[in-house]
Motif scaffolding. Sequence first.
Motif, mmCIF file in Angstrom:
data_model
loop_
_atom_site.group_PDB
_atom_site.id
_atom_site.type_symbol
_atom_site.label_atom_id
_atom_site.label_comp_id
_atom_site.label_asym_id
_atom_site.label_seq_id
_atom_site.Cartn_x
_atom_site.Cartn_y
_atom_site.Cartn_z
ATOM 1 N N GLY A 36 0.780 -1.231 0.000
ATOM 2 C CA GLY A 36 0.000 0.000 0.000
ATOM 3 C C GLY A 36 0.813 1.284 0.000
ATOM 4 O O GLY A 36 0.249 2.365 -0.071
ATOM 5 N N MET A 37 2.136 1.185 0.074
ATOM 6 C CA MET A 37 3.008 2.364 0.080
ATOM 7 C C MET A 37 3.634 2.541 -1.300
ATOM 8 O O MET A 37 4.104 1.579 -1.901
ATOM 9 N N THR A 38 3.647 3.776 -1.786
ATOM 10 C CA THR A 38 4.300 4.074 -3.056
ATOM 11 C C THR A 38 5.803 4.182 -2.819
ATOM 12 O O THR A 38 6.249 4.880 -1.911
ATOM 13 N N VAL A 39 6.567 3.459 -3.633
ATOM 14 C CA VAL A 39 8.028 3.456 -3.562
ATOM 15 C C VAL A 39 8.529 3.870 -4.933
ATOM 16 O O VAL A 39 8.096 3.333 -5.950
ATOM 17 N N SER A 40 9.450 4.827 -4.964
ATOM 18 C CA SER A 40 9.899 5.392 -6.232
ATOM 19 C C SER A 40 11.414 5.385 -6.320
ATOM 20 O O SER A 40 12.102 5.745 -5.359
ATOM 21 N N GLY A 41 11.922 4.998 -7.483
ATOM 22 C CA GLY A 41 13.346 5.119 -7.763
ATOM 23 C C GLY A 41 13.633 6.560 -8.132
ATOM 24 O O GLY A 41 13.260 7.015 -9.205
ATOM 25 N N SER A 42 14.255 7.288 -7.234
ATOM 26 C CA SER A 42 14.467 8.727 -7.440
ATOM 27 C C SER A 42 15.745 9.048 -8.195
ATOM 28 O O SER A 42 16.047 10.214 -8.421
#
Length: 90
Positions: A36-42
């Motif tokens: 449920g958590m958004t994880v992004s490759g920054s």
Amino acid sequence: MKCISVYTNNFEVFSDIYEQVLSSPPEENEEVVIEGMTVSGSGDVPDQYIERMRQKLEVVVMKDKERNITILQHGNVFEICLPEEEDAAL
């Protein structure tokens, strides 16, 4: 230094998915949802980014000494900063 952003302000939720994020980090500019958590490759951030963030009062700085990973928490985001050699080991 590679940076991964986890969008939550809840440390307990972050710590629950931390190992999962490290075991399969998203690619640069890729967003995935883990529990449920958004994880992004920054992407990459310069080494001095951590020092600049460390000086801000609203930023919490944590260290995973075993793996030389720095975690920044500010607002509704945790940023996992991986040194380049750690990036290759994942």
